[in-house]
Scaffold this active site. Sequence first.
Site, PDB file in Angstrom:
ATOM      1  N   CYS A 139       0.854  -1.183   0.000  1.00  0.00           N
ATOM      2  CA  CYS A 139       0.000   0.000   0.000  1.00  0.00           C
ATOM      3  C   CYS A 139       0.890   1.232   0.000  1.00  0.00           C
ATOM      4  CB  CYS A 139      -0.946   0.010   1.201  1.00  0.00           C
ATOM      5  SG  CYS A 139      -2.399   1.052   0.903  1.00  0.00           S
ATOM      6  N   CYS A 149      -4.087   5.996   0.258  1.00  0.00           N
ATOM      7  CA  CYS A 149      -3.582   4.710  -0.234  1.00  0.00           C
ATOM      8  C   CYS A 149      -3.378   4.691  -1.750  1.00  0.00           C
ATOM      9  CB  CYS A 149      -4.529   3.595   0.197  1.00  0.00           C
ATOM     10  SG  CYS A 149      -4.737   3.507   1.994  1.00  0.00           S
ATOM     11  N   LYS A 222     -11.894  -5.348   3.013  1.00  0.00           N
ATOM     12  CA  LYS A 222     -11.294  -4.493   4.038  1.00  0.00           C
ATOM     13  C   LYS A 222     -12.227  -3.309   4.281  1.00  0.00           C
ATOM     14  CE  LYS A 222      -7.290  -1.599   4.971  1.00  0.00           C
ATOM     15  NZ  LYS A 222      -5.887  -1.334   4.618  1.00  0.00           N
ATOM     16  N   ARG A 232      -2.171   3.345  12.636  1.00  0.00           N
ATOM     17  CA  ARG A 232      -1.854   4.595  11.928  1.00  0.00           C
ATOM     18  C   ARG A 232      -0.917   5.477  12.747  1.00  0.00           C
ATOM     19  NH1 ARG A 232      -7.841   5.822   9.334  1.00  0.00           N
ATOM     20  NH2 ARG A 232      -7.945   3.885   8.113  1.00  0.00           N
ATOM     21  N   ARG A 244     -10.945   7.203   4.503  1.00  0.00           N
ATOM     22  CA  ARG A 244     -10.722   6.199   3.461  1.00  0.00           C
ATOM     23  C   ARG A 244     -12.030   5.589   2.935  1.00  0.00           C
ATOM     24  NH1 ARG A 244      -5.381   6.325   4.273  1.00  0.00           N
ATOM     25  NH2 ARG A 244      -4.333   5.390   6.064  1.00  0.00           N
ATOM     26  N   GLU A 260     -16.626  -8.483  -3.562  1.00  0.00           N
ATOM     27  CA  GLU A 260     -15.198  -8.153  -3.549  1.00  0.00           C
ATOM     28  C   GLU A 260     -14.344  -9.414  -3.599  1.00  0.00           C
ATOM     29  OE1 GLU A 260     -13.353  -5.586  -3.726  1.00  0.00           O
ATOM     30  OE2 GLU A 260     -14.435  -3.805  -3.089  1.00  0.00           O
ATOM     31  N   LYS A 275     -10.885  -8.107   6.916  1.00  0.00           N
ATOM     32  CA  LYS A 275     -10.229  -7.216   7.875  1.00  0.00           C
ATOM     33  C   LYS A 275     -11.162  -6.065   8.231  1.00  0.00           C
ATOM     34  CE  LYS A 275      -6.577  -3.884   8.078  1.00  0.00           C
ATOM     35  NZ  LYS A 275      -5.665  -3.092   7.337  1.00  0.00           N
ATOM     36  N   SER A 301      -5.058  -3.559  14.807  1.00  0.00           N
ATOM     37  CA  SER A 301      -4.462  -2.894  15.964  1.00  0.00           C
ATOM     38  C   SER A 301      -5.489  -2.491  17.028  1.00  0.00           C
ATOM     39  CB  SER A 301      -3.675  -1.670  15.493  1.00  0.00           C
ATOM     40  OG  SER A 301      -4.506  -0.793  14.748  1.00  0.00           O
ATOM     41  N   TYR A 340      -1.218  -9.195  16.274  1.00  0.00           N
ATOM     42  CA  TYR A 340      -0.160  -8.565  17.066  1.00  0.00           C
ATOM     43  C   TYR A 340       0.240  -9.444  18.243  1.00  0.00           C
ATOM     44  CZ  TYR A 340      -0.995  -4.551  14.168  1.00  0.00           C
ATOM     45  OH  TYR A 340      -1.100  -3.735  13.070  1.00  0.00           O
TER      46      TYR A 340
HETATM   47  C1  PBG Z   1      -2.474  -0.004   4.949  1.00  0.00           C
HETATM   48  C2  PBG Z   1      -2.907  -0.849   6.066  1.00  0.00           C
HETATM   49  C3  PBG Z   1      -3.633  -0.487   7.223  1.00  0.00           C
HETATM   50  C4  PBG Z   1      -3.718  -1.628   7.995  1.00  0.00           C
HETATM   51  C5  PBG Z   1      -3.070  -2.648   7.316  1.00  0.00           C
HETATM   52  N1  PBG Z   1      -2.593  -2.152   6.112  1.00  0.00           N
HETATM   53  C6  PBG Z   1      -4.151   0.822   7.684  1.00  0.00           C
HETATM   54  C7  PBG Z   1      -5.287   1.473   7.030  1.00  0.00           C
HETATM   55  O1  PBG Z   1      -5.927   0.936   6.123  1.00  0.00           O
HETATM   56  O2  PBG Z   1      -5.517   2.618   7.416  1.00  0.00           O
HETATM   57  C8  PBG Z   1      -4.377  -1.677   9.355  1.00  0.00           C
HETATM   58  C9  PBG Z   1      -3.795  -2.656  10.290  1.00  0.00           C
HETATM   59  C10 PBG Z   1      -4.125  -2.476  11.722  1.00  0.00           C
HETATM   60  O3  PBG Z   1      -4.893  -1.599  12.154  1.00  0.00           O
HETATM   61  O4  PBG Z   1      -3.570  -3.260  12.480  1.00  0.00           O
HETATM   62  N2  PBG Z   1      -3.499   0.339   4.064  1.00  0.00           N
HETATM   63 ZN    ZN Z   2      -3.088   2.118   2.701  1.00  0.00          ZN
END
Ligand code: PBG
Ligand code: ZN
Length: 351
Positions: A139, A149, A222, A232, A244, A260, A275, A301, A340
């Site tokens: 990304c 992104c 996602k 972030r 986003r 998707e 996700k 996260s 994690y």
């Molecule tokens: C990048 C990406 C993100 C995550 C994984 N790849 C952040 C986002 O989409 O803002 C999130 C992972 C997480 O929160 O642990 N696009």
């Molecule tokens: Zn991204």
Amino acid sequence: MLARKLVSADNHKNPPNSGVANLAVRLRRLRQNPVIRAAFQENRLSKEQLMAPLFVREGSQTKPSGTLPGHPQRSLPDLLKYLESFAKKGGRSVIVFGIPAKKDALGTGAYASNGIVQKAIRAIKKNYGEDLVVAADLCFCEYTDHGHCGVLRKRSGVLTPNFYVDNDATLDLIGKTSVSLAEAGADIVAPSGMIDGMVAKIRSSLDRQNFKETIILSYAAKYASTLYGPFRELAQSKPSSGDRKSYQMNPANAREALREMALDAREGADILMVKPALFYLDILAKAREEFDLPLAAFQVSGEAWMIEQYARSGMAKREDAILESLMAIRRAGADLIITYFAEEALALLSR
Ligand code: PBG
Ligand code: ZN
């Protein structure tokens, strides 16, 4: 399905809902001791199913994390040191995120042949070869100065500033980046930008350069979730303006997730991902019914953060909360879990 349930739950003497308990059937029999419980446990979690997210930064200093304990921005030497103990505990796969020294409008750091992730992958593969599966998140939000992104464009003719991510311009950069990650030695590229056509673009770009064995793990469904906050902060990838929602999915949608995933499967994805994980287990379960492809789930996260705070408050034992959350994701249908807690779970699974 209904018939099978009735036959096993009822000895036919008592019609359903007669108010009379049928104690010929006692489900507690199979729960009476740990060995019996283990024998009839329906789902299991094993070390090979865990993938650890890792953050690597340019430069010689590891920066401690204020957000996710155990997940600093590691310097490359510290990352390699960390992997020694990870592999010793039975860790077999990682997904690498890069934090570049400089950001720019196009996120050129994402596809620089000497970019931080490319250097990290080369070093990891040199040390571990086939013993460690290395995935690279694909990304641009960690690499662009605007934090979106993809390629950002301004729409003219509106009163408030209005920016959008240019899908097809971003596709060209995605193709380039996938090749640069494969050249560095990535086993898996994992596009996470929710750009239409990203999987097809990656497959054709990789194949043209003869990277026919490189695996595509698509962040297929996602969602535009509130649960990415700690990531972030850590990856310094917050969009400087806007959100986003014009590329990531609306949390209210389930059917769209299947569309998707079907598209990405058709475009050549090897593994489909949902996700976040815990708020979206219904999506995972639906996908499990719908597709024969391997499925992954990203315990993001914010999920880790919630579990962390819950355990810290003393409301539950930390390891129990972690393992329950991971088992829930397995039960819903995930083959692979990005978490994690990977390192911690490896230790727990060795007990
Ligand atoms: C990048 C990406 C993100 C995550 C994984 N790849 C952040 C986002 O989409 O803002 C999130 C992972 C997480 O929160 O642990 N696009
Ligand atoms: Zn991204």
